[in-house]
Scaffold this active site. Sequence first.
Site, PDB file in Angstrom:
ATOM      1  NE  ARG A  83      -1.434   0.280   6.945  1.00 43.39           N
ATOM      2  CZ  ARG A  83      -1.904  -0.274   8.066  1.00 43.39           C
ATOM      3  NH1 ARG A  83      -3.075   0.109   8.551  1.00 43.39           N
ATOM      4  NH2 ARG A  83      -1.203  -1.214   8.700  1.00 43.39           N
TER       5      ARG A  83
ATOM      6  CD  GLU B  49       2.655  -4.506   8.361  1.00 39.46           C
ATOM      7  OE1 GLU B  49       2.952  -5.722   8.286  1.00 39.46           O
ATOM      8  OE2 GLU B  49       3.294  -3.618   7.777  1.00 39.46           O
TER       9      GLU B  49
ATOM     10  CG  HIS C  33      -0.228   0.116   2.521  1.00 38.41           C
ATOM     11  ND1 HIS C  33       0.265   1.292   3.028  1.00 38.41           N
ATOM     12  CD2 HIS C  33       0.080  -0.839   3.438  1.00 38.41           C
ATOM     13  CE1 HIS C  33       0.850   1.072   4.192  1.00 38.41           C
ATOM     14  NE2 HIS C  33       0.763  -0.219   4.458  1.00 38.41           N
TER      15      HIS C  33
ATOM     16  CG  HIS D 268      -0.643  -4.332   5.125  1.00 40.97           C
ATOM     17  ND1 HIS D 268      -0.998  -3.051   5.487  1.00 40.97           N
ATOM     18  CD2 HIS D 268      -1.807  -4.982   4.856  1.00 40.97           C
ATOM     19  CE1 HIS D 268      -2.324  -2.928   5.448  1.00 40.97           C
ATOM     20  NE2 HIS D 268      -2.828  -4.083   5.062  1.00 40.97           N
TER      21      HIS D 268
END
Length: 206
Positions: free
Chosen positions: A62, A89, A11, A159
């Site tokens: 995100r 993440e 991202h 991520h």
Amino acid sequence: MTDRLLVLVRHGQSDWNLKNLFTGWRDVDLSEQGIAEAVSAGRKLKAQGFRFDVAFTSALIRAQRTLDLMLAEMRHPEIPVFKDQALNERDYGDLVGLNKDDARKRWGEEQVLIWRRSYDVAPPGGESLKDTLARTLPYYVQEILPCVLRGERSLVVAHGNSLRALIMVLEKLSPKQILARELATGAPVIYRLNADATVASKLDLA
């Protein structure tokens, strides 16, 4: 010939990346730079003529917004998008929300480095990279890889640490090697796979 295409994108920069904060599973949006990085990633893929049949992303905004901005920039027709926290993440536990410099003052440079760069030592209340791999890899094997092997051109926007899990398998890297691998935000990594799921070719669109 089947095109077994798999494209991985970290991202764009988030508001907390910009502020040097541990983010983990905290659901923060993209910064202005992150928006620009997402648009740029879409532009690079469009320039190379890429089209996708399916996309995968995490449960965090995100990554989802990066994917949306990329597809919009590509003027891509609507495709199925699967969102799953398996691609989230790494959870930084008690470090989440702390400035990385403040964390070093509190626990010491060496301890924070161990939490960030060791393979199997988790921060308090959080996940190690090994823990992240344990949830990301089964999702890849069960959900993403079958699509790729069927010839469905697959885009994964996630991520830094969850993507390392995929790269570790794809490139057959050791725990030490994967820890040294840095992924730039908004920079597509393009793999084409053989029928046995090994990598036939790799291209970085940094």
